[in-house]
Design a protein around this motif. Structure first.
Motif, PDB file in Angstrom:
ATOM      1  N   ASP A 146     -86.438  82.216  41.761  1.00 27.88           N
ATOM      2  CA  ASP A 146     -85.455  82.403  42.831  1.00 27.88           C
ATOM      3  C   ASP A 146     -84.491  83.494  42.369  1.00 27.88           C
ATOM      4  N   VAL A 147     -84.604  84.672  42.979  1.00 25.98           N
ATOM      5  CA  VAL A 147     -83.786  85.808  42.559  1.00 25.98           C
ATOM      6  C   VAL A 147     -82.673  86.022  43.572  1.00 25.98           C
ATOM      7  N   GLY A 148     -81.453  85.796  43.125  1.00 30.74           N
ATOM      8  CA  GLY A 148     -80.288  86.047  43.945  1.00 30.74           C
ATOM      9  C   GLY A 148     -79.634  87.351  43.551  1.00 30.74           C
ATOM     10  N   ALA A 149     -78.526  87.662  44.178  1.00 29.17           N
ATOM     11  CA  ALA A 149     -77.945  88.982  44.015  1.00 29.17           C
ATOM     12  C   ALA A 149     -77.119  89.131  42.751  1.00 29.17           C
ATOM     13  N   GLN A 150     -76.846  88.050  42.063  1.00 27.57           N
ATOM     14  CA  GLN A 150     -76.185  88.167  40.771  1.00 27.57           C
ATOM     15  C   GLN A 150     -77.091  87.718  39.638  1.00 27.57           C
ATOM     16  N   GLY A 195     -81.152  85.709  38.571  1.00 29.30           N
ATOM     17  CA  GLY A 195     -82.426  85.100  38.907  1.00 29.30           C
ATOM     18  C   GLY A 195     -82.591  83.824  38.117  1.00 29.30           C
ATOM     19  N   ARG A 196     -83.301  82.864  38.700  1.00 23.54           N
ATOM     20  CA  ARG A 196     -83.519  81.581  38.036  1.00 23.54           C
ATOM     21  C   ARG A 196     -84.994  81.223  38.101  1.00 23.54           C
ATOM     22  N   PHE A 228     -81.516  84.923  34.361  1.00 28.58           N
ATOM     23  CA  PHE A 228     -81.335  86.307  33.942  1.00 28.58           C
ATOM     24  C   PHE A 228     -80.434  87.023  34.943  1.00 28.58           C
ATOM     25  N   PRO A 229     -79.715  88.044  34.486  1.00 26.91           N
ATOM     26  CA  PRO A 229     -78.763  88.706  35.372  1.00 26.91           C
ATOM     27  C   PRO A 229     -79.441  89.665  36.343  1.00 26.91           C
ATOM     28  N   ASN A 230     -78.784  89.896  37.463  1.00 24.25           N
ATOM     29  CA  ASN A 230     -79.196  90.910  38.422  1.00 24.25           C
ATOM     30  C   ASN A 230     -77.983  91.794  38.669  1.00 24.25           C
ATOM     31  N   GLY A 290     -94.385  81.096  42.415  1.00 28.72           N
ATOM     32  CA  GLY A 290     -93.986  81.765  43.650  1.00 28.72           C
ATOM     33  C   GLY A 290     -92.579  82.291  43.533  1.00 28.72           C
ATOM     34  N   VAL A 291     -92.300  83.392  44.234  1.00 30.78           N
ATOM     35  CA  VAL A 291     -91.006  84.080  44.146  1.00 30.78           C
ATOM     36  C   VAL A 291     -90.330  84.077  45.508  1.00 30.78           C
ATOM     37  N   ASP A 292     -89.027  83.784  45.515  1.00 33.02           N
ATOM     38  CA  ASP A 292     -88.209  84.025  46.702  1.00 33.02           C
ATOM     39  C   ASP A 292     -87.003  84.869  46.309  1.00 33.02           C
ATOM     40  N   THR A 293     -86.522  85.693  47.241  1.00 33.45           N
ATOM     41  CA  THR A 293     -85.347  86.527  47.014  1.00 33.45           C
ATOM     42  C   THR A 293     -84.534  86.585  48.301  1.00 33.45           C
ATOM     43  N   TRP A 294     -83.497  87.405  48.275  1.00 30.68           N
ATOM     44  CA  TRP A 294     -82.731  87.690  49.486  1.00 30.68           C
ATOM     45  C   TRP A 294     -83.615  88.488  50.449  1.00 30.68           C
TER      46      TRP A 294
END
Length: 510
Positions: A8-12, A14-15, A34-36, A75-79
């Motif tokens: 799950d990759v967010g804007a600040q 990822g997890r 990890f940071p984004n 599986g990957v999810d993002t904004w």
């Protein structure tokens, strides 16, 4: 026992989380974070996609060690909104540009001169926002951007990471619908609209439904991570799509708020709702799991507080997010409110000053102390949620029985209680890690462990216990809503430059 990994990759940040499903309950454990950090180069704001991919690989290695090498799927999810372009050799043309980059300034008016606003909405069902993918693509076409000229494939951000993991180029449905380049009623890209905007139809690959097994993990990724035998599954790859898949609805027609940096306030429907009412209310129709759609509206969320926190830290006044929330609970009720969707609140900057400026401009007392500013933001959010739920009610004819809050906002006790008070509806708060849970649930569906979305939600109900907030003290809130509604009129056809998914600064508790 199915063992799965959600990214799950967010804007600040990822997890990477490890999920185990034993046939009745789902357990989730965060393995790696990890940071984004967006990077500005020569005046253009980019996402550092290669660094994000490296963070994903580190997380997959850690997950493989934790699971003893036995992983069934990832599986990957993002904004939403943002995208990558690949050349004919499958190489990244440039680091993806951030939706907050200024390249889309003025793009909406130029696009509407070629495709009128209502026609664009009728074709795509998506809320008109200047940062949507369609306006980003237009800005590139209008500028003769060489990146667009050499590109062969368009992929949304989660699709890029799936491609790097599996070698398969495809766009997943829930993310594709956020682009405003997709026709949800026909189930295909709106290629004729894109051609009118000078964007080549050759760029757009197959769109696959959530729960599609894309293929095995590539050999080079296996060598790097030890994910031997794992397959790559496209979950609901838009993070809000995954989060809503994890909402344990108790009553049909209930509302949800996916609450984090941005608040996605909506209801689940069986088909897109695209008509004059939804256009006037600027509601959006985003794809969901199992043939569903998410009729919703974007409301600026905890972004406001995180920018306030950052501004105060620059002044030497540093507070943790939880400290600010506790301060707000002790502060007196605000005499002033803001419209969270005010365009001036969109860019990063001195948010406390902008809040004070809004209040002065609208003839209200400007909140000065940080605790009062925070309470002003939280109560304004609760009132904005009520206004937005009213728009959804008018559009569907269904009054929700309760509100489910998922994401980091589910841990914000005063926001949940004040939302219940402002709306007069019970608030069911949780699960907090809804995006990861929904991601894993859809993977379990793809693996044949779960038969349907209803069955997946039953597993969520069995696995996680929500908090329940009942409304009380309604009198003051009715008065507050009257003042708020007079100040912040519900939108007509006013496009607002908000973001679907999550924004630049992502809270640790989403």
């Amino acid at each position: 026992m199915a063992t799965m990994v959600s990214v799950d990759v967010g804007a600040q940040s990822g997890r990477v989380a490890l999920g185990r499903f034993d046939g009745e309950t789902l357990s989730v454990a965060e393995i790696h974070r990890f940071p984004n950090v967006p990077v500005c180069v020569h005046g253009t704001l980019h996402w550092d996609a290669l660094r994000l991919h490296d963070g994903i690989l580190q997380g997959l290695r850690a997950a493989a060690r934790e699971a003893g090498g036995r992983i069934d799927s990832v599986g990957v999810d993002t904004w939403g909104l943002d995208f990558a372009l690949l050349d004919r050799a499958g190489r990244l043309v440039q680091n993806p540009v951030h939706h907050r980059d200024r390249r889309t300034d003025g793009a909406m008016e130029e696009v509407f001169a070629r495709v009128p606003a209502q026609e664009l909405y009728e074709r795509t069902g998506i809320q008109l926002m200047s940062i949507n993918s369609v306006f980003q693509l237009w800005s590139m076409a209008a500028a003769g951007d060489p990146a667009l000229e050499v590109a062969e494939t368009f992929l949304m951000m989660p699709d890029l990471f799936h491609y790097w993991l599996s070698g398969v180029k495809a766009c997943e449905f829930t993310a594709a619908t956020t682009s405003q380049c997709f026709d949800p009623r026909k189930g295909v890209w709106a290629l004729d609209v894109l051609e009118r905007l000078g964007v080549s139809s050759r760029l757009f690959p197959e769109v696959v439904p959530p729960g599609t097994v894309l293929g095995p993990v590539r050999d080079e990724v296996v060598e790097e991570t030890r994910l031997q035998g794992a397959v790559v599954v496209a979950p609901a790859s838009h993070d809000t799509g995954s989060a809503v898949a994890a909402v344990p609805f108790r009553h049909p027609g209930s509302a949800y708020i996916s609450s984090g940096t941005w608040s996605l306030v909506g209801v689940e429907v069986a088909a897109p709702v695209i008509d004059d009412r939804t256009f006037s209310a600027n509601l959006t129709n985003e794809g969901g799991v199992g043939g569903t759609f998410r009729l919703l509206r974007n409301v600026t969320g905890l972004w406001l507080l995180h920018e306030c926190r950052r501004a105060w830290a620059l002044e030497g006044r540093e507070w943790e997010f939880a400290e600010l929330v506790a301060m707000a609970e002790q502060a007196p009720p605000p005499r002033s409110f803001i419209d969270p969707n005010e365009p001036a609140f969109l860019p990063p900057g001195d948010m406390p000053a902008r809040i004070r400026e809004f209040c002065v401009r609208t003839g209200q007392e400007a909140p000065a102390e940080p605790a009062v500013v925070v309470r002003c933001v939280l109560e304004s959010l609760a009132l904005k949620y009520r206004q937005t739920i009213g728009l959804l009610d008018a559009a569907t004819g269904v009054a929700p029985a309760e509100i489910h809050v998922v994401g980091g906002g589910a841990m914000n006790r005063p926001l949940c209680q004040w939302t219940a008070d402002a709306t007069g509806l019970p608030v069911i708060a949780g699960p907090v890690e809804a995006a990861e849970i929904g991601n894993l649930a859809v993977q379990a569906m793809a693996l044949g462990e779960l038969a349907s979305l209803d069955e997946a939600r039953e597993v969520v109900r069995n696995s996680f216990s929500p908090a329940v907030y009942e409304p009380h003290d309604r009198g003051p809130w009715e008065d507050a809503y009257g003042r708020f509604d007079a100040l912040v009129q519900a939108p007509a056809t006013r496009p607002e430059p908000l973001v679907g998914g999550r924004g630049v600064i992502e809270p640790a508790q989403r």
